[in-house]
Write a protein that holds these residues in place. Structure first.
Motif, PDB file in Angstrom:
ATOM      1  N   UNK A   1     -20.090 -44.489 -58.092  1.00 46.89           N
ATOM      2  CA  UNK A   1     -21.252 -44.359 -58.955  1.00 46.89           C
ATOM      3  C   UNK A   1     -20.895 -43.482 -60.153  1.00 46.89           C
ATOM      4  N   UNK A   2     -21.413 -43.821 -61.311  1.00 45.99           N
ATOM      5  CA  UNK A   2     -21.062 -43.066 -62.510  1.00 45.99           C
ATOM      6  C   UNK A   2     -22.308 -42.829 -63.359  1.00 45.99           C
ATOM      7  N   UNK A   3     -23.243 -42.097 -62.809  1.00 45.75           N
ATOM      8  CA  UNK A   3     -24.478 -41.833 -63.512  1.00 45.75           C
ATOM      9  C   UNK A   3     -24.567 -40.397 -63.977  1.00 45.75           C
ATOM     10  N   UNK A   4     -25.788 -40.007 -64.290  1.00 45.49           N
ATOM     11  CA  UNK A   4     -26.056 -38.660 -64.773  1.00 45.49           C
ATOM     12  C   UNK A   4     -26.470 -37.762 -63.618  1.00 45.49           C
ATOM     13  N   UNK A   5     -25.910 -36.565 -63.591  1.00 46.31           N
ATOM     14  CA  UNK A   5     -26.220 -35.565 -62.575  1.00 46.31           C
ATOM     15  C   UNK A   5     -26.895 -34.379 -63.254  1.00 46.31           C
ATOM     16  N   UNK A   6     -28.081 -34.014 -62.789  1.00 48.70           N
ATOM     17  CA  UNK A   6     -28.755 -32.806 -63.260  1.00 48.70           C
ATOM     18  C   UNK A   6     -28.504 -31.704 -62.240  1.00 48.70           C
ATOM     19  N   UNK A   7     -28.042 -30.562 -62.711  1.00 49.16           N
ATOM     20  CA  UNK A   7     -27.866 -29.395 -61.862  1.00 49.16           C
ATOM     21  C   UNK A   7     -28.608 -28.231 -62.493  1.00 49.16           C
TER      22      UNK A   7
ATOM     23  N   UNK B   1     -21.761 -22.017 -60.829  1.00 51.09           N
ATOM     24  CA  UNK B   1     -20.485 -22.057 -61.551  1.00 51.09           C
ATOM     25  C   UNK B   1     -19.419 -22.789 -60.739  1.00 51.09           C
ATOM     26  N   UNK B   2     -19.343 -22.482 -59.454  1.00 48.95           N
ATOM     27  CA  UNK B   2     -18.376 -23.180 -58.593  1.00 48.95           C
ATOM     28  C   UNK B   2     -18.744 -24.657 -58.443  1.00 48.95           C
ATOM     29  N   UNK B   3     -20.050 -24.932 -58.391  1.00 50.11           N
ATOM     30  CA  UNK B   3     -20.493 -26.319 -58.255  1.00 50.11           C
ATOM     31  C   UNK B   3     -20.111 -27.135 -59.487  1.00 50.11           C
ATOM     32  N   UNK B   4     -20.263 -26.550 -60.654  1.00 47.99           N
ATOM     33  CA  UNK B   4     -19.882 -27.246 -61.881  1.00 47.99           C
ATOM     34  C   UNK B   4     -18.383 -27.537 -61.888  1.00 47.99           C
TER      35      UNK B   4
ATOM     36  N   UNK C   1     -18.878 -38.906 -63.682  1.00 44.73           N
ATOM     37  CA  UNK C   1     -20.285 -38.555 -63.830  1.00 44.73           C
ATOM     38  C   UNK C   1     -20.543 -37.830 -65.146  1.00 44.73           C
ATOM     39  N   UNK C   2     -21.766 -37.962 -65.632  1.00 42.80           N
ATOM     40  CA  UNK C   2     -22.244 -37.211 -66.785  1.00 42.80           C
ATOM     41  C   UNK C   2     -23.083 -36.053 -66.271  1.00 42.80           C
ATOM     42  N   UNK C   3     -22.767 -34.842 -66.688  1.00 41.22           N
ATOM     43  CA  UNK C   3     -23.429 -33.648 -66.152  1.00 41.22           C
ATOM     44  C   UNK C   3     -24.406 -33.064 -67.165  1.00 41.22           C
ATOM     45  N   UNK C   4     -25.623 -32.834 -66.718  1.00 38.86           N
ATOM     46  CA  UNK C   4     -26.605 -32.095 -67.510  1.00 38.86           C
ATOM     47  C   UNK C   4     -26.882 -30.809 -66.749  1.00 38.86           C
ATOM     48  N   UNK C   5     -26.485 -29.700 -67.325  1.00 35.06           N
ATOM     49  CA  UNK C   5     -26.513 -28.403 -66.663  1.00 35.06           C
ATOM     50  C   UNK C   5     -27.597 -27.546 -67.285  1.00 35.06           C
ATOM     51  N   UNK C   6     -28.607 -27.171 -66.486  1.00 33.98           N
ATOM     52  CA  UNK C   6     -29.691 -26.377 -67.054  1.00 33.98           C
ATOM     53  C   UNK C   6     -29.522 -24.904 -66.710  1.00 33.98           C
ATOM     54  N   UNK C   7     -29.886 -24.070 -67.680  1.00 30.83           N
ATOM     55  CA  UNK C   7     -29.834 -22.616 -67.532  1.00 30.83           C
ATOM     56  C   UNK C   7     -31.095 -22.028 -68.145  1.00 30.83           C
ATOM     57  N   UNK C   8     -31.447 -20.832 -67.726  1.00 29.95           N
ATOM     58  CA  UNK C   8     -32.639 -20.192 -68.279  1.00 29.95           C
ATOM     59  C   UNK C   8     -32.392 -19.672 -69.681  1.00 29.95           C
ATOM     60  N   UNK C   9     -31.178 -19.211 -69.931  1.00 32.94           N
ATOM     61  CA  UNK C   9     -30.837 -18.617 -71.223  1.00 32.94           C
ATOM     62  C   UNK C   9     -29.512 -19.203 -71.702  1.00 32.94           C
TER      63      UNK C   9
END
Length: 333
Positions: free
Chosen positions: A1-7, A16-19, A29-37
């Protein structure tokens, strides 16, 4: 599978280790990584950028999303949904709800939405994010992964004399009373949030399985273990707990894991399980609760459909989910 992953919570200790594992072992996969700041002054997000920079061919976006602000969550969902529809990102293959919050040194804090922040960050905003984006998974489905904990069981533990609970007035989950025992009560709020997350995950699975268009999406809740090197033990925690984690538990971790309890482990090990389970490499097609990567039994409340329905209905209300912004038709009767 080659979709988008939201973490979410991508700049956390385990994030950080997961990324790193995601970009190393799932390059398709395409990664969308969310952070508070996401500002340049945030040291944790700069650590995230440093990891991402090691993968020059990776398809990665770092996005600022404050999970203590529902308007920010809904705006992010709107923008991402439109981007996927326009072909700017491939369809979703996974949403990994990693971010959390706790405070063991102060009275319960309310967000701008009026909800206790531990519950909002850990559960309410994640439920909004998931339910807003279910229709952006590909035809083969994918996986929603929530982060539970051994602390979700309704029993006392070493952190608190107050076990998780489901109050008769569910609004007390989002506006809890204060308590003189700041550490114990903060731990209670954290454990209760993990209980609600786990219950909600079972309800989500039930509704997904009853929706022909979305039944290929599976939901799992993982207890990733007790991560003694987590920054959580250095943030909003009493001095005694910080000292114990750094100078006792971390040095003794190999001994503890071998002879006492293998759930005590470093964030790096937990991150691998989170990504492998979240992307379906581990236990493909399965649903439910996992301890590390072992299928496990959750607290009995998570299996009670009446309780599931109550938590589900209140979560929809708190998260501002309606028929107009959610494709999970089976959840609306």
């Amino acid at each position: 599978m080659s979709g988008t992953v939201i973490l979410t919570g991508a700049n956390s200790s385990v994030g950080l280790h997961a990324v790193n594992h995601l970009l190393e072992d799932y390059p398709q996969s395409t990664a969308i990584l969310t952070v508070r700041n996401a500002t340049d002054s945030d040291v944790n997000t700069n650590s995230l950028r440093s990891i991402v920079s090691q993968y020059s061919n990776a398809r990665v976006s770092i996005v600022e999303v404050d999970l203590s602000d529902l308007s920010a969550v809904h705006k992010f969902a709107d923008n991402l949904s439109a981007s996927i529809a326009a072909g700017e990102y491939p369809p979703l293959e996974a949403i990994i709800c990693n971010a959390f919050y706790w405070n063991l040194i102060a009275d319960p804090q309310l967000s701008i939405d009026g909800y206790e922040i531990t519950m909002q960050v850990g559960h309410i905003s994640h439920s909004a994010l998931v339910l807003r984006l279910l229709d952006r998974f590909g035809p083969d489905g994918g996986r929603v992964e929530t982060l539970s904990s051994i602390a979700h069981y309704r029993r006392k533990n070493s952190m608190t004399q107050f076990p998780p609970e489901i109050p008769s007035d569910l609004n007390q989950l989002v506006v809890p009373p204060p308590n003189e025992d700041k550490q114990g009560w903060g731990s209670h709020l954290y454990g209760t949030s993990k209980l609600i997350i786990t219950i909600w995950t079972y309800a989500l699975n039930r509704y997904l399985q009853n929706d022909p268009k979305l039944s290929n999406i599976t939901a799992v809740a993982i207890n990733p273990g007790n991560l003694m090197d987590s920054r959580a033990y250095r943030t909003n925690t009493p001095t005694s707990l910080r000292v114990m984690a750094r100078y006792l538990m971390q040095p003794l971790l190999p001994f503890i894991r071998r002879f006492l309890d293998n759930q005590f482990r470093p964030s790096s090990a937990a991150a691998i399980d989170i990504i492998d389970l979240g992307l379906g490499k581990a236990h493909a097609g399965e649903r439910g609760y996992f301890t590390l990567l072992d299928k496990d039994e959750p607290d009995s409340a998570a299996l009670d459909e009446e309780i599931q329905n109550q938590i589900w209905a209140k979560s929809m209300e708190w998260a501002k989910i309606t028929k107009d912004n959610c494709s999970l038709t089976a959840a609306f009767g």
